[in-house]
Design a protein around this motif. Structure first.
Motif, short mmCIF file in Angstrom:
data_model
loop_
_atom_site.label_atom_id
_atom_site.label_comp_id
_atom_site.label_asym_id
_atom_site.label_seq_id
_atom_site.Cartn_x
_atom_site.Cartn_y
_atom_site.Cartn_z
N GLU A 99 47.51 69.07 74.19
CA GLU A 99 46.86 67.87 73.69
C GLU A 99 46.32 67.02 74.82
O GLU A 99 45.22 66.45 74.73
N ALA A 100 47.06 66.92 75.92
CA ALA A 100 46.58 66.16 77.07
C ALA A 100 45.33 66.80 77.67
O ALA A 100 44.37 66.12 78.04
N THR A 101 45.33 68.12 77.75
CA THR A 101 44.17 68.83 78.30
C THR A 101 42.95 68.64 77.42
O THR A 101 41.84 68.38 77.91
N LEU A 102 43.13 68.77 76.11
CA LEU A 102 42.00 68.61 75.19
C LEU A 102 41.45 67.19 75.24
O LEU A 102 40.23 66.98 75.22
N GLU A 115 41.64 65.34 87.96
CA GLU A 115 41.19 65.72 86.62
C GLU A 115 40.87 67.22 86.57
O GLU A 115 41.26 67.92 85.63
N ALA A 116 40.15 67.70 87.59
CA ALA A 116 39.79 69.12 87.62
C ALA A 116 41.04 69.99 87.67
O ALA A 116 41.13 71.01 86.98
N ALA A 117 42.01 69.60 88.48
CA ALA A 117 43.24 70.39 88.61
C ALA A 117 43.99 70.45 87.28
O ALA A 117 44.46 71.52 86.87
N ALA A 118 44.09 69.31 86.58
CA ALA A 118 44.79 69.29 85.29
C ALA A 118 44.08 70.17 84.28
O ALA A 118 44.73 70.90 83.50
N LEU A 119 42.75 70.15 84.27
CA LEU A 119 42.01 70.98 83.32
C LEU A 119 42.15 72.47 83.66
O LEU A 119 42.32 73.30 82.77
N ILE A 120 42.06 72.80 84.93
CA ILE A 120 42.17 74.21 85.33
C ILE A 120 43.52 74.78 84.92
O ILE A 120 43.62 75.87 84.36
N LEU A 121 44.58 74.03 85.18
CA LEU A 121 45.92 74.49 84.79
C LEU A 121 46.06 74.52 83.28
O LEU A 121 46.64 75.46 82.72
N GLY A 122 45.54 73.51 82.60
CA GLY A 122 45.66 73.47 81.15
C GLY A 122 44.91 74.58 80.45
O GLY A 122 45.35 75.08 79.40
#
Length: 468
Positions: free
Chosen positions: A231-234, A283-290
């Protein structure tokens, strides 16, 4: 380049033109593929007495000559089998070998160095009872023929290529709306890390995100941490998508890659640098991992049409460029999403390049393999778009119905007579509030399996991801 994955396409549906001789064949190649195929071997099928172009396959030229024999057999078989599935076996094949000279090397030297590979390709096609009508080497602005013995049209020193955009093929392609998107090398560069000073900051952000996100997924009730990360990633991805739809309305985020540090100015490079500046390193790191979660990736794949599709393609490009060492394998997810967004919006050349790079990052990435095969076989992406729309509509309907159902349950409970409520509290029986589902079991389906670590290994390689 990876010798395990090839790109192919079906017969062209553009306006028909007649090509005469090696010069016009060499000039037509970029228009058949949609880009200039640097460091590539391309096989094109021909049909009928007039040599109508059919399917084609492209693969990076293996660096080791020991791989040439197996690569030639593989390419010939792939092209012929693909055409057989369409019910139209080739009557002939044209071979192209495209490679720029190394420092200190000439185009003529490249042609001679690749001659054994060209001969092996001719032998492989002949073994399938299909002749090679022409085999050309394109290097250093020259073309050379391995088949034509006439020095008047194909001198040993090579023949200069015509000025780009001045041929009949170029004029016809422009009239038909066919675009050549630069060289393959340029297209791949838009999807790879730049190797700038900003890479170190992105690497640190990825390390920090991995240390934060992975424990949230692995610890606590089964499935709960994964759902929270999803949910955080989306949420983050939706917010950033709006920046790409209207970047002028957003200030540069904290930690963003400055445009001056990302790429040189001008044209595509300037546009990519501006996109890089819209996303911070955290932000990019969180999205890549998510996005390593399969369900999360499938949800964002629904951004495939209109402004969402165009903005999503730019977003996935940025994330692919942020997958710096040792997180290269993480790029499989954003590269696959970039390939899907490009294919869904009608940009097949970009789709094939992105999906090919996704398979180089992770040859076993199932979503990339399926999309790559479907795109190469000329399937219509509308079937997958329709499936994703149905899933989205079904999910939206379920989410809208849930609050209404909850209100009806509360209304019936409030209206229940006192005696009925007391009958549920007999000794030895649980009350209704104590009979909930076990922790970690989601009403929408079985709990997701425990993911594997996505943190990088100490030897520079990272662990496996949870979903593909």
């Amino acid at each position: 380049m990876n010798a395990n994955h090839h790109e192919s396409s079906g017969p062209s549906r553009t306006q028909r033109i007649t090509l005469r001789g090696p010069a016009e064949l060499a000039d037509a190649l970029p228009f058949m593929l949609g880009f200039h195929p640097t460091d590539s071997v391309v096989l094109v099928a021909l049909h009928g007495e007039r040599g109508r172009f059919g399917g084609r396959v492209r693969l990076g030229i293996p660096r080791s000559p020991r791989e040439w024999a197996s690569t030639a057999d593989h390419l010939a078989e792939c092209l012929v089998e693909s055409e057989d599935r369409r019910g139209d076996r080739p009557d002939g094949i044209v071979v192209f070998l495209c490679q720029d000279p190394e420092p200190g090397e000439t185009g003529s030297r490249v042609m001679e160095r690749l001659r054994p590979f060209a001969q092996r390709l001719r032998t492989a096609c002949g073994a399938l009872d299909i002749p090679v009508y022409e085999a050309l080497c394109i290097s250093d602005g020259l073309y050379f023929s391995y088949c034509c013995p006439d020095d008047r049209c194909c001198p040993p020193g090579g023949t200069p290529m015509g000025l780009t955009g001045t041929s009949v093929t170029a004029a016809t392609a422009a009239y038909a709306g066919v675009q050549v998107r630069g060289s393959l090398r340029d297209m791949q560069a838009r999807l790879k890390p730049h190797g700038t000073a900003a890479d170190e900051a992105q690497r640190a952000a990825l390390d920090e995100a991995a240390a934060s996100i992975v424990p949230r997924i692995l610890e606590g009730p089964p499935g709960q941490g994964r759902a929270e990360v999803r949910e955080a990633t989306l949420h983050t991805a939706r917010e950033i998508l709006r920046r790409f739809a209207d970047p002028a309305a957003r200030a540069e985020p904290s930690g963003g890659v400055a445009a001056a540090d990302a790429r040189p100015s001008g044209g595509v490079a300037s546009a990519d640098a501006a996109d890089d500046a819209l996303i911070g390193t955290e932000e990019a790191a969180a999205l890549i991992l998510g996005l390593q979660d399969r369900d999360t990736r499938d949800r964002v794949a629904e951004w495939m049409e209109g402004w969402e599709g165009a903005a999503a393609l730019r977003l996935w490009r940025v994330l692919a460029r942020r997958c710096v060492t040792p997180y290269q394998e993480h790029a499989a997810a954003p590269l696959t999403l970039a390939g899907w967004a490009a294919w869904s919006t009608g940009d097949e050349p970009t789709a094939r390049v992105a999906l090919g790079l996704a398979l180089e990052a992770d040859p076993e990435y199932v979503f990339a393999r399926l999309l790559h095969q479907a795109c190469n076989e000329g399937l219509d992406p509308e079937s997958l778009r329709s499936c994703l729309r149905s899933e989205r509509d079904s999910r939206d309907a379920t989410e809208q119905a849930a609050p209404a159902s909850s209100r009806r349950v509360r209304t019936r409970t409030a209206a229940r007579p006192q005696s009925a409520r007391q009958s549920l509290r007999k000794p030895g029986r649980q009350t209704g509030g104590d009979r909930g589902a076990p922790a970690g079991v989601r009403p929408s389906g079985p709990a997701t399996g425990r993911p594997r670590s996505v943190a990088p290994r100490h030897d520079g390689q990272r662990g496996s991801r949870s979903g593909r």
